[in-house]
Structure formats: C-alpha cells, structure tokens
Motif scaffolding. Sequence first.
Motif, PDB file in Angstrom:
ATOM      1  N   PRO A 211      -6.036  11.544 -10.341  1.00 22.44           N
ATOM      2  CA  PRO A 211      -5.608  12.150  -9.075  1.00 22.44           C
ATOM      3  C   PRO A 211      -4.601  11.254  -8.356  1.00 22.44           C
ATOM      4  O   PRO A 211      -4.558  10.033  -8.553  1.00 22.44           O
ATOM      5  CB  PRO A 211      -6.917  12.249  -8.278  1.00 22.44           C
ATOM      6  CG  PRO A 211      -8.001  12.206  -9.295  1.00 22.44           C
ATOM      7  CD  PRO A 211      -7.489  11.324 -10.395  1.00 22.44           C
ATOM      8  N   TYR A 212      -3.821  11.866  -7.479  1.00 25.99           N
ATOM      9  CA  TYR A 212      -2.798  11.123  -6.748  1.00 25.99           C
ATOM     10  C   TYR A 212      -3.388   9.993  -5.906  1.00 25.99           C
ATOM     11  O   TYR A 212      -2.773   8.931  -5.778  1.00 25.99           O
ATOM     12  CB  TYR A 212      -1.976  12.071  -5.862  1.00 25.99           C
ATOM     13  CG  TYR A 212      -0.974  12.887  -6.636  1.00 25.99           C
ATOM     14  CD1 TYR A 212       0.198  12.321  -7.130  1.00 25.99           C
ATOM     15  CD2 TYR A 212      -1.197  14.239  -6.893  1.00 25.99           C
ATOM     16  CE1 TYR A 212       1.128  13.066  -7.843  1.00 25.99           C
ATOM     17  CE2 TYR A 212      -0.276  14.998  -7.614  1.00 25.99           C
ATOM     18  CZ  TYR A 212       0.882  14.405  -8.090  1.00 25.99           C
ATOM     19  OH  TYR A 212       1.788  15.146  -8.814  1.00 25.99           O
ATOM     20  N   ARG A 213      -4.567  10.192  -5.344  1.00 30.15           N
ATOM     21  CA  ARG A 213      -5.171   9.123  -4.533  1.00 30.15           C
ATOM     22  C   ARG A 213      -5.411   7.881  -5.385  1.00 30.15           C
ATOM     23  O   ARG A 213      -5.163   6.754  -4.932  1.00 30.15           O
ATOM     24  CB  ARG A 213      -6.490   9.596  -3.926  1.00 30.15           C
ATOM     25  CG  ARG A 213      -6.357  10.482  -2.703  1.00 30.15           C
ATOM     26  CD  ARG A 213      -5.752   9.757  -1.504  1.00 30.15           C
ATOM     27  NE  ARG A 213      -6.464   8.547  -1.136  1.00 30.15           N
ATOM     28  CZ  ARG A 213      -6.012   7.660  -0.251  1.00 30.15           C
ATOM     29  NH1 ARG A 213      -4.837   7.841   0.330  1.00 30.15           N
ATOM     30  NH2 ARG A 213      -6.711   6.593   0.041  1.00 30.15           N
ATOM     31  N   GLU A 214      -5.901   8.064  -6.605  1.00 34.19           N
ATOM     32  CA  GLU A 214      -6.135   6.919  -7.480  1.00 34.19           C
ATOM     33  C   GLU A 214      -4.815   6.263  -7.887  1.00 34.19           C
ATOM     34  O   GLU A 214      -4.727   5.032  -7.979  1.00 34.19           O
ATOM     35  CB  GLU A 214      -6.896   7.355  -8.728  1.00 34.19           C
ATOM     36  CG  GLU A 214      -8.344   7.756  -8.476  1.00 34.19           C
ATOM     37  CD  GLU A 214      -9.066   8.100  -9.764  1.00 34.19           C
ATOM     38  OE1 GLU A 214      -8.650   7.615 -10.836  1.00 34.19           O
ATOM     39  OE2 GLU A 214     -10.049   8.870  -9.694  1.00 34.19           O
ATOM     40  N   LEU A 215      -3.820   7.075  -8.117  1.00 32.74           N
ATOM     41  CA  LEU A 215      -2.530   6.525  -8.517  1.00 32.74           C
ATOM     42  C   LEU A 215      -1.882   5.753  -7.373  1.00 32.74           C
ATOM     43  O   LEU A 215      -1.242   4.718  -7.599  1.00 32.74           O
ATOM     44  CB  LEU A 215      -1.623   7.654  -9.005  1.00 32.74           C
ATOM     45  CG  LEU A 215      -2.114   8.353 -10.279  1.00 32.74           C
ATOM     46  CD1 LEU A 215      -1.247   9.569 -10.593  1.00 32.74           C
ATOM     47  CD2 LEU A 215      -2.124   7.391 -11.452  1.00 32.74           C
ATOM     48  N   TYR A 216      -2.050   6.246  -6.140  1.00 35.62           N
ATOM     49  CA  TYR A 216      -1.559   5.480  -4.991  1.00 35.62           C
ATOM     50  C   TYR A 216      -2.278   4.145  -4.898  1.00 35.62           C
ATOM     51  O   TYR A 216      -1.642   3.089  -4.704  1.00 35.62           O
ATOM     52  CB  TYR A 216      -1.737   6.264  -3.690  1.00 35.62           C
ATOM     53  CG  TYR A 216      -1.641   5.370  -2.480  1.00 35.62           C
ATOM     54  CD1 TYR A 216      -0.415   4.861  -2.061  1.00 35.62           C
ATOM     55  CD2 TYR A 216      -2.787   4.969  -1.783  1.00 35.62           C
ATOM     56  CE1 TYR A 216      -0.318   3.990  -0.981  1.00 35.62           C
ATOM     57  CE2 TYR A 216      -2.699   4.105  -0.703  1.00 35.62           C
ATOM     58  CZ  TYR A 216      -1.466   3.615  -0.306  1.00 35.62           C
ATOM     59  OH  TYR A 216      -1.384   2.752   0.755  1.00 35.62           O
ATOM     60  N   ALA A 217      -3.598   4.156  -5.027  1.00 37.45           N
ATOM     61  CA  ALA A 217      -4.378   2.926  -4.873  1.00 37.45           C
ATOM     62  C   ALA A 217      -3.970   1.863  -5.888  1.00 37.45           C
ATOM     63  O   ALA A 217      -4.077   0.655  -5.606  1.00 37.45           O
ATOM     64  CB  ALA A 217      -5.864   3.239  -5.002  1.00 37.45           C
ATOM     65  N   ALA A 218      -3.495   2.279  -7.069  1.00 39.01           N
ATOM     66  CA  ALA A 218      -3.074   1.331  -8.104  1.00 39.01           C
ATOM     67  C   ALA A 218      -1.610   0.939  -7.995  1.00 39.01           C
ATOM     68  O   ALA A 218      -1.131   0.099  -8.767  1.00 39.01           O
ATOM     69  CB  ALA A 218      -3.331   1.937  -9.480  1.00 39.01           C
ATOM     70  N   SER A 219      -0.897   1.501  -7.032  1.00 36.31           N
ATOM     71  CA  SER A 219       0.558   1.334  -6.978  1.00 36.31           C
ATOM     72  C   SER A 219       0.987   0.086  -6.220  1.00 36.31           C
ATOM     73  O   SER A 219       0.224  -0.491  -5.435  1.00 36.31           O
ATOM     74  CB  SER A 219       1.193   2.557  -6.305  1.00 36.31           C
ATOM     75  OG  SER A 219       0.922   2.563  -4.909  1.00 36.31           O
ATOM     76  N   LEU A 220       2.234  -0.310  -6.440  1.00 39.29           N
ATOM     77  CA  LEU A 220       2.845  -1.389  -5.663  1.00 39.29           C
ATOM     78  C   LEU A 220       2.853  -1.047  -4.183  1.00 39.29           C
ATOM     79  O   LEU A 220       2.636  -1.919  -3.329  1.00 39.29           O
ATOM     80  CB  LEU A 220       4.265  -1.635  -6.162  1.00 39.29           C
ATOM     81  CG  LEU A 220       5.128  -2.604  -5.356  1.00 39.29           C
ATOM     82  CD1 LEU A 220       4.529  -4.005  -5.348  1.00 39.29           C
ATOM     83  CD2 LEU A 220       6.556  -2.636  -5.905  1.00 39.29           C
TER      84      LEU A 220
ATOM     85  N   HIS B 264      10.270   5.673  -5.010  1.00 29.53           N
ATOM     86  CA  HIS B 264       9.891   6.770  -5.889  1.00 29.53           C
ATOM     87  C   HIS B 264       8.389   7.037  -5.849  1.00 29.53           C
ATOM     88  O   HIS B 264       7.955   8.183  -6.051  1.00 29.53           O
ATOM     89  CB  HIS B 264      10.374   6.519  -7.314  1.00 29.53           C
ATOM     90  CG  HIS B 264      11.825   6.821  -7.496  1.00 29.53           C
ATOM     91  ND1 HIS B 264      12.822   5.973  -7.056  1.00 29.53           N
ATOM     92  CD2 HIS B 264      12.463   7.893  -8.022  1.00 29.53           C
ATOM     93  CE1 HIS B 264      14.000   6.504  -7.328  1.00 29.53           C
ATOM     94  NE2 HIS B 264      13.811   7.674  -7.910  1.00 29.53           N
ATOM     95  N   THR B 265       7.596   6.016  -5.572  1.00 26.73           N
ATOM     96  CA  THR B 265       6.163   6.267  -5.349  1.00 26.73           C
ATOM     97  C   THR B 265       5.983   7.207  -4.163  1.00 26.73           C
ATOM     98  O   THR B 265       5.205   8.171  -4.229  1.00 26.73           O
ATOM     99  CB  THR B 265       5.422   4.941  -5.109  1.00 26.73           C
ATOM    100  OG1 THR B 265       5.524   4.121  -6.281  1.00 26.73           O
ATOM    101  CG2 THR B 265       3.947   5.183  -4.803  1.00 26.73           C
TER     102      THR B 265
END
Length: 326
Positions: free
Chosen positions: A156-165, A184-185
């Motif tokens: 999910p996008y929430r998990e991808l945000y949490a792992a992002s720079l 781009h994030t």
Amino acid sequence: MSTRSAGLDEAVRTLSAGARHWIARHAGYLDSPAGHAELPVTPRVKALLQLALLRRCWELSGPADPALDDVTSMVEHVWLRPEFPRQLTLDRRYARQFELMYAALAPAGAGPGAPRAVADRLASDGYLAPRRKPPYLHLEARYYADLAHADHEFAPYRELYAASLLARADAVPTAELDVCVVTHTVFYLSDFGLREPGLTGEERRRALAVVARLTEHCVELDEWDLLGKLVLAQHCLGADPRDTPSGAAGLRLLAAVQDPDGAIPGRSAGRRAAADATGTDRFRRSYQATLVTALAALTVLGDRPGTPALVGATAAAAATGTGEAR
C-alpha cells in the motif's frame, strides 16, 4: 488572504501558456524523420513517455487548449506505431520500466490492445511484484501499475511512503537529498496533485518544509528543471507555491529565464543553450525543463480536485518550517 506580489499570477499564466505552446509546436520533432535520424533512440523514447505523462495531466487539470489536441494527436500516433513497443526495450536497463509507463499512459485514441498485452505480460513475468526493488522504484512501479489497471502485488502507498526518503528527509542535509527522488515520491503519492497524497497533517507539513528548503537551494543554484519539479511538489502537498516565499521565488526565476518563444532554454543556467546553438541542440537542451515547467505551471493554475489546501498562515508556516498549523 493571499500575500503574493502583484503581477505574479500574470507571470505564471504567461509562463504556463508559453511552455505549453512551445511543447505543442516542437514535440513533433521527436517523431519526425529528422528526430529519428538525429536523436538517440532511448532518450527519444523517454521524451515521448514524458510527453504522454504531460498530456494526461494536461487533460485532467489544464484549461481547454487547442495545443492539447495537437499533443494528444501526436501521442496517439506514436502509440499506434507498430515499432514503438520494440523501441521501448532496446536498452535493457530501462526496458520494463518504459513498458509499464507505455501501458499506463496510453491515450484513449491508441486503443487498449497493445498496452493491455504489455501490462499482462509484465504481471506474468513477475515485474509487478516487489522482489528486490528499492523503495523508490517500488513506489514508481505501483503508481504506473495502478494507472495501467494491472494486477500487482505491491505494498500500500502508506507503507511505501514510510520506507521512502521523503519520510526521513527532514533529518537529511539539503545537499545530500536527491531532488528527483523527493519530488517524484510526492508526485506518485498524489497522482501529480490530482488526489490527496495520503499523509497526515504533520507528515505533509514536514514534507513541505523539506521541499521548501530544496526550492530555496535550487533558486540559489539556478537549477531550472529541478525548480519546476519542486514548485509542483509544493502544490501536490497542499500549498500554493505562489504564496510561499520559496515557491514564488522559483516561479519568478522560471518566468525571468523563459525565452520569448516559451522555451526554458536549459535544465540550469550552467547548461543553457548557446545563442548560436543549432536547432537540434536547442531542442535537446530546452525540452526537459520546458516540459516540466509546462506541467508545473498548468497544475498550479488549475483546480485541485483531491488535495486539501494548506492556506494562509498555515501554508507559510509549513513552507518555512516554522510555526504549527492548526
């Protein structure tokens, strides 16, 4: 109440119209006999995919404009070319990334057949699964897989945000941040400003403070291409860049360097096209920054259908990293 300086709205309208119409007049070179002969295939294919992204955002958020019809006709023509899918794969480093973008950004007039087949093959080959993708590429692939209506296994996008720079960027020195990864994030989370990015109020304020300091940094360095991305990211995070000190400075700089024909004449002051540059060299130097500026300016001027705006003192506090929004 807006505190923006007099004339900034008109400057942004001129910036937007000039950049959009330059793209509409010159993008045909990418699919012309001269373009095929003079441009390397992979950069030319990437430029066409970027044009298709601009076309989609322009259609969804921009004003009615005959120039959009010209761009749409060209993208449809390219997507219908039987050799184009093969050209996407000539550089193995980018082949599947480009194929997914091709499937996601297909215009309606191109028909669903070939793009759908490409998306289905990517899914069956396992490309639409996390595997060992780093967080940024995981997020990018999720975004384009969703646009392509493809079956995927991404988080999910929430998990991808949490792992992002972006989630930890407030603790990273400005000079060590990758502007493209940060912006781009934001774009993928918010669908380039067409939806709410799914961040809490505090996360949005922290992200906007990061984007604001990067904007200030790029104003100082005369990095025009990056400035276009950063003012668009401010918009996607709920601020109006015309009302933030860094965003207004970035927009004024882009308006000041824009050529009379609408081009942003390079990705930065240091890579500006020379006065005696050939037409091909001027196109290659101007295309990227002009396309990004067109996308940013038309989005800033358009409606914001999905993102709750940070306005007035709230936006100013977030964009300067001071105060607390309520």
